[in-house]
Write a protein that holds these residues in place. Structure first.
Motif, PDB file in Angstrom:
ATOM      1  N   ALA A 137       0.831  -0.589  -0.373  1.00 38.51           N
ATOM      2  CA  ALA A 137      -0.336   0.340   0.037  1.00 38.51           C
ATOM      3  C   ALA A 137       0.700   1.297  -0.069  1.00 38.51           C
ATOM      4  CB  ALA A 137      -0.683   0.034   1.231  1.00 38.51           C
ATOM      5  N   GLU A 138       1.914   0.800   1.233  1.00 41.58           N
ATOM      6  CA  GLU A 138       2.987   2.702   0.988  1.00 41.58           C
ATOM      7  C   GLU A 138       3.590   2.938  -0.357  1.00 41.58           C
ATOM      8  OE1 GLU A 138       6.599   4.072   3.594  1.00 41.58           O
ATOM      9  OE2 GLU A 138       5.791   1.970   3.503  1.00 41.58           O
ATOM     10  N   ARG A 139       3.943   1.230  -1.183  1.00 45.24           N
ATOM     11  CA  ARG A 139       4.875   1.579  -2.162  1.00 45.24           C
ATOM     12  C   ARG A 139       4.157   2.063  -3.768  1.00 45.24           C
ATOM     13  NH1 ARG A 139       8.043  -3.383  -3.592  1.00 45.24           N
ATOM     14  NH2 ARG A 139       6.607  -4.329  -2.713  1.00 45.24           N
ATOM     15  N   PHE A 140       2.291   1.249  -3.575  1.00 45.08           N
ATOM     16  CA  PHE A 140       2.311   1.126  -5.068  1.00 45.08           C
ATOM     17  C   PHE A 140       0.682   1.996  -4.597  1.00 45.08           C
ATOM     18  CE2 PHE A 140       3.590  -3.164  -4.659  1.00 45.08           C
ATOM     19  CZ  PHE A 140       4.618  -2.571  -5.179  1.00 45.08           C
ATOM     20  N   GLY A 141       0.535   2.461  -3.726  1.00 41.73           N
ATOM     21  CA  GLY A 141      -0.199   3.651  -3.100  1.00 41.73           C
ATOM     22  C   GLY A 141      -2.043   3.546  -4.113  1.00 41.73           C
ATOM     23  N   GLU A 142      -2.024   4.583  -5.368  1.00 43.56           N
ATOM     24  CA  GLU A 142      -3.369   4.209  -5.560  1.00 43.56           C
ATOM     25  C   GLU A 142      -2.792   3.534  -7.306  1.00 43.56           C
ATOM     26  OE1 GLU A 142      -6.132   5.597  -5.026  1.00 43.56           O
ATOM     27  OE2 GLU A 142      -5.565   6.277  -2.830  1.00 43.56           O
ATOM     28  N   HIS A 143      -1.686   2.877  -7.622  1.00 43.99           N
ATOM     29  CA  HIS A 143      -1.798   1.805  -8.405  1.00 43.99           C
ATOM     30  C   HIS A 143      -2.883   1.227  -8.394  1.00 43.99           C
ATOM     31  CE1 HIS A 143       0.651  -0.165 -12.276  1.00 43.99           C
ATOM     32  NE2 HIS A 143       0.586  -0.875 -11.626  1.00 43.99           N
ATOM     33  N   PRO A 144      -3.113   0.386  -9.471  1.00 41.81           N
ATOM     34  CA  PRO A 144      -4.030  -0.523  -9.388  1.00 41.81           C
ATOM     35  C   PRO A 144      -3.418  -1.824  -8.865  1.00 41.81           C
ATOM     36  CG  PRO A 144      -4.509   0.502 -11.542  1.00 41.81           C
ATOM     37  CD  PRO A 144      -2.980   0.573 -10.064  1.00 41.81           C
ATOM     38  N   ALA A 145      -4.099  -2.144  -7.821  1.00 43.66           N
ATOM     39  CA  ALA A 145      -4.347  -3.103  -7.742  1.00 43.66           C
ATOM     40  C   ALA A 145      -5.506  -4.639  -8.428  1.00 43.66           C
ATOM     41  CB  ALA A 145      -4.587  -3.862  -6.176  1.00 43.66           C
ATOM     42  N   TYR A 146      -6.098  -5.048  -8.003  1.00 44.34           N
ATOM     43  CA  TYR A 146      -7.486  -5.708  -8.696  1.00 44.34           C
ATOM     44  C   TYR A 146      -7.967  -4.724  -9.825  1.00 44.34           C
ATOM     45  CZ  TYR A 146      -5.781  -9.009  -5.537  1.00 44.34           C
ATOM     46  OH  TYR A 146      -5.290  -9.878  -4.788  1.00 44.34           O
ATOM     47  N   VAL A 147      -8.822  -5.209 -10.737  1.00 50.09           N
ATOM     48  CA  VAL A 147      -9.734  -4.726 -12.034  1.00 50.09           C
ATOM     49  C   VAL A 147     -10.886  -6.199 -12.105  1.00 50.09           C
ATOM     50  CG1 VAL A 147     -10.090  -3.480 -14.134  1.00 50.09           C
ATOM     51  CG2 VAL A 147      -8.184  -3.528 -12.951  1.00 50.09           C
ATOM     52  N   GLY A 200     -14.292  -6.533 -13.257  1.00 49.71           N
ATOM     53  CA  GLY A 200     -15.075  -5.998 -13.963  1.00 49.71           C
ATOM     54  C   GLY A 200     -15.210  -4.271 -14.097  1.00 49.71           C
ATOM     55  N   ALA A 201     -16.316  -3.729 -13.919  1.00 47.76           N
ATOM     56  CA  ALA A 201     -15.995  -2.188 -14.007  1.00 47.76           C
ATOM     57  C   ALA A 201     -15.147  -1.888 -12.081  1.00 47.76           C
ATOM     58  CB  ALA A 201     -17.033  -1.077 -13.593  1.00 47.76           C
ATOM     59  N   THR A 202     -14.671  -2.513 -11.774  1.00 42.50           N
ATOM     60  CA  THR A 202     -14.339  -1.760 -10.223  1.00 42.50           C
ATOM     61  C   THR A 202     -12.903  -1.944 -10.411  1.00 42.50           C
ATOM     62  OG1 THR A 202     -16.283  -2.931  -9.224  1.00 42.50           O
ATOM     63  CG2 THR A 202     -14.766  -2.417  -7.668  1.00 42.50           C
ATOM     64  N   VAL A 203     -12.389  -0.794 -10.021  1.00 48.34           N
ATOM     65  CA  VAL A 203     -10.825  -1.027  -9.999  1.00 48.34           C
ATOM     66  C   VAL A 203     -10.516  -0.397  -8.195  1.00 48.34           C
ATOM     67  CG1 VAL A 203      -8.889   0.432 -10.908  1.00 48.34           C
ATOM     68  CG2 VAL A 203     -10.890   0.135 -12.041  1.00 48.34           C
ATOM     69  N   THR A 204     -10.078  -1.492  -7.410  1.00 46.74           N
ATOM     70  CA  THR A 204      -9.307  -0.987  -6.147  1.00 46.74           C
ATOM     71  C   THR A 204      -7.650  -1.666  -6.493  1.00 46.74           C
ATOM     72  OG1 THR A 204     -10.784  -3.046  -5.568  1.00 46.74           O
ATOM     73  CG2 THR A 204      -9.037  -2.355  -4.523  1.00 46.74           C
ATOM     74  N   SER A 205      -7.853  -0.252  -5.715  1.00 50.74           N
ATOM     75  CA  SER A 205      -5.681   0.790  -5.561  1.00 50.74           C
ATOM     76  C   SER A 205      -5.500  -0.641  -4.565  1.00 50.74           C
ATOM     77  CB  SER A 205      -5.532   2.023  -5.254  1.00 50.74           C
ATOM     78  OG  SER A 205      -5.906   1.754  -4.249  1.00 50.74           O
ATOM     79  N   TYR A 206      -3.873  -0.421  -4.546  1.00 48.44           N
ATOM     80  CA  TYR A 206      -3.137  -0.997  -3.760  1.00 48.44           C
ATOM     81  C   TYR A 206      -3.746  -0.111  -2.237  1.00 48.44           C
ATOM     82  CZ  TYR A 206      -0.522  -4.357  -5.915  1.00 48.44           C
ATOM     83  OH  TYR A 206      -0.417  -5.107  -6.894  1.00 48.44           O
ATOM     84  N   PRO A 229     -14.887 -18.255  -5.974  1.00 41.77           N
ATOM     85  CA  PRO A 229     -14.559 -18.536  -6.909  1.00 41.77           C
ATOM     86  C   PRO A 229     -13.808 -16.874  -6.976  1.00 41.77           C
ATOM     87  CG  PRO A 229     -16.475 -17.289  -7.301  1.00 41.77           C
ATOM     88  CD  PRO A 229     -16.857 -17.868  -6.208  1.00 41.77           C
ATOM     89  N   ASN A 230     -13.259 -16.865  -7.749  1.00 43.64           N
ATOM     90  CA  ASN A 230     -11.617 -15.859  -7.966  1.00 43.64           C
ATOM     91  C   ASN A 230     -12.455 -14.232  -7.776  1.00 43.64           C
ATOM     92  OD1 ASN A 230      -9.852 -17.833  -8.484  1.00 43.64           O
ATOM     93  ND2 ASN A 230      -9.314 -16.684 -10.266  1.00 43.64           N
ATOM     94  N   SER A 231     -12.310 -13.226  -7.231  1.00 45.92           N
ATOM     95  CA  SER A 231     -12.454 -12.622  -7.073  1.00 45.92           C
ATOM     96  C   SER A 231     -11.728 -11.330  -6.218  1.00 45.92           C
ATOM     97  CB  SER A 231     -14.465 -11.721  -6.673  1.00 45.92           C
ATOM     98  OG  SER A 231     -14.293 -12.643  -5.457  1.00 45.92           O
ATOM     99  N   THR A 232     -11.765 -10.128  -6.292  1.00 50.79           N
ATOM    100  CA  THR A 232     -11.909  -9.090  -5.458  1.00 50.79           C
ATOM    101  C   THR A 232     -12.058  -9.655  -4.265  1.00 50.79           C
ATOM    102  OG1 THR A 232     -11.414  -7.537  -6.733  1.00 50.79           O
ATOM    103  CG2 THR A 232     -11.051  -6.769  -4.534  1.00 50.79           C
ATOM    104  N   GLU A 233     -12.818  -9.766  -4.014  1.00 46.76           N
ATOM    105  CA  GLU A 233     -13.602  -9.758  -2.636  1.00 46.76           C
ATOM    106  C   GLU A 233     -12.841 -11.378  -1.476  1.00 46.76           C
ATOM    107  OE1 GLU A 233     -15.740  -8.692  -5.101  1.00 46.76           O
ATOM    108  OE2 GLU A 233     -16.417  -6.863  -4.308  1.00 46.76           O
ATOM    109  N   TRP A 234     -12.764 -12.261  -2.722  1.00 55.03           N
ATOM    110  CA  TRP A 234     -12.138 -13.237  -2.226  1.00 55.03           C
ATOM    111  C   TRP A 234     -10.300 -12.747  -1.852  1.00 55.03           C
ATOM    112  CZ3 TRP A 234      -7.831 -16.342  -1.770  1.00 55.03           C
ATOM    113  CH2 TRP A 234      -7.645 -17.888  -1.364  1.00 55.03           C
ATOM    114  N   ALA A 235     -10.410 -11.903  -2.423  1.00 50.93           N
ATOM    115  CA  ALA A 235      -8.430 -12.182  -1.886  1.00 50.93           C
ATOM    116  C   ALA A 235      -8.513 -10.828  -0.796  1.00 50.93           C
ATOM    117  CB  ALA A 235      -7.432 -10.854  -3.280  1.00 50.93           C
TER     118      ALA A 235
END
Length: 505
Positions: free
Chosen positions: A19-29, A31-37, A67-73
């Motif tokens: 989170a500190e190193r990558f900040g607003e860089h996208p961690a997960y995409v 569908g239409a939802t993008v989650t940054s680090y 199944p695989n999803s951002t919520e799983w992670a």
């Protein structure tokens, strides 16, 4: 390590570091939802606080069945953040299979994607009388957590140590009884770092994760690799070849690890010429015999191939995740016919070999070999000898360059679509069916899946009965695709079924 700088050796610290190193860089995409680090850390802390609010105590297991999803992670990373032990569950498992794992791990909480594939997972588990607290994945964080719960979760994250058990991933043995392979935080992170270095993974990479998160490859070589490198992950819940190709084109995907069937499906897709797959730069495959022509076509430029810059094969197992891996620059022949050389931190040898090229059982030793099997010291002692060598049950050879070639299996396990199938487990289930007096299951070659199960049945049960019974109690990849009736199973004088005869029949 060779390429990446040293990183934290607990998962909570690694998440904070990312989170500190990558900040607003996208961690997960997703569908239409993008989650940054940065957002990922916030979501994980919220979920960890929810676990605390639900009564999770440090060291207790939390299962994730989805199944695989951002919520799983998020749900998975929150387990170790709150001081728990993650137990990923195959999303295709039946409730009977899940209930068994929940009992054996004494899981405090099971997080479930209720309704996946049109099923009623929570109701099914409740109907089996499980005492584990069942939580719908969609409702995990919606429970009115307080600042005190969040503070407690953060304290537990601070208290994590590299040698704490981080996860228990279940495999099976020839006895058919599943075994939980335990890994420490340092091992889960270390093997991911070794793989990321050999693949040259970086923050600019866009990683389509087809491998299931419940599998060591999807979880450790997907989620944890992302935390180490800042790569953007695109989770795939269910594989669809046309959707996969569109995603590669539209999202400019660069990383696509997977079983050989994934690439064979892409190459055979009628619409392949209509999409641009040129962004792909790294593919890592294995888990089944890989034809040389497949590697050549994966590397070949369009329209004949996929045009992937770097294609390598690897060998791994739940007990060690990744053991060997090919390197950039290896020939197509080497990549297709071997599993590469030992990764950093690991060593391999062939048991009883008088010379390096002799055939024998593959033994593995090193930093990433599991701590042992959950509550099963006898199985642990049988698998890992006094000198620390893990006996894999696979027969192979090493060439002069140290490349591993798997030639056979001491175990009866076969691989279907990238998933290990253990015949003894299937046989135990089928023997409960009226009309099955005796049964043996072996792997049979299949052009698409590598191998599928063939059940040799003694008794009056029809082939339709056998398959239907199996489908009710086993994940789809374990269900035999072929049923052959025989008068008797071939056995030796000690009563052991001669499966070699069945395979050659």
């Amino acid at each position: 390590m060779l390429g990446l700088p040293s990183r934290p050796t607990t998962l909570p610290a690694l998440l904070r570091d990312a989170a500190e190193r990558f900040g607003e860089h996208p961690a997960y995409v997703d569908g239409a939802t993008v989650t940054s680090y940065a957002e990922l850390l916030v979501r994980v802390e919220t979920a960890a606080a929810a676990y605390v609010a639900r009564g999770l105590e440090p060291g207790r297991a939390v299962a994730v069945w989805a199944p695989n999803s951002t919520e799983w992670a998020v749900a998975a990373l929150a387990v170790t953040y709150a001081g728990g032990v993650l137990v990923p569950l195959n999303s295709r498992y039946t409730a009977h299979e899940v209930a068994d794992v929940l009992t054996r791990t004494d899981a405090a909480i099971a997080v479930v994607a209720d309704g996946f594939l049109g099923r009623t997972q929570i109701a099914d588990l409740a109907g089996l009388g499980t005492t584990t607290q069942l939580v719908d994945l969609a409702d995990l964080a919606d429970d009115g957590t307080t600042p005190d719960h969040l503070a407690e979760a953060r304290q537990r994250a601070d208290a994590a140590t590299p040698d704490d058990v981080a996860d228990v991933l279940f495999t099976s043995g020839t006895t058919g009884r599943s075994k939980g392979a335990m890994s420490a935080h340092r091992q889960t992170i270390g093997v991911a770092q070794a793989w990321a270095e050999l693949g040259g993974v970086r923050a600019e990479d866009r990683y389509l994760v087809v491998n299931p998160f419940f599998h060591s490859f999807g979880y450790k070589i997907g989620i944890v690799v992302g935390l180490l490198t800042g790569a953007t992950l695109f989770p795939v819940a269910t594989f669809d070849v046309d959707q996969t190709m569109r995603t590669i084109q539209d999202q400019r995907i660069t990383l696509l690890p997977g079983a050989p069937t994934i690439y064979q499906s892409l190459l055979a897709a009628p619409s392949r010429s209509d999409v641009d797959l040129s962004s792909l730069r790294l593919a890592v495959t294995g888990a089944a015999v890989v034809p040389v022509v497949l590697i050549e076509r994966m590397r070949a430029a369009s329209p004949d191939g996929l045009g992937i810059d770097q294609v390598v094969t690897a060998f791994g197992m739940t007990e060690a995740v990744v053991v060997t891996m090919c390197r950039e620059g290896d020939s197509a022949e080497t990549v297709a016919t071997t599993n590469g050389r030992a990764i950093p931190g690991m060593e391999i040898r062939i048991d009883g070999a008088a010379s390096p090229t002799d055939e024998g059982e593959l033994l593995v030793r090193g930093e990433h070999v599991m701590l042992g099997y959950l509550d099963d010291p006898e199985a642990t002692a049988a698998a890992i000898d006094a000198d620390g060598w893990l006996h894999t049950g696979d027969v192979g050879t090493l060439d002069e360059a140290g490349n591993l070639r798997i030639t056979d299996r001491l175990k009866d396990m076969y691989i279907s679509g990238g998933f290990n199938v253990y015949p003894a487990e299937v046989e135990q289930v089928l023997l409960r069916l009226d009309g099955v007096d005796d049964v043996a299951v072996v792997g049979s070659p299949d052009e698409r899946l590598g191998e599928v199960g063939t059940a040799y049945v003694v008794g009056s049960a029809t082939a339709q009965d056998v398959v239907a019974f199996a489908r009710q109690r086993l994940a789809n990849f374990k269900v035999p695709r072929h049923v052959t009736h025989v008068d008797a199973l071939p056995r030796n004088l000690s009563g052991k079924v001669l499966k070699t005869q069945l395979r050659s029949s």
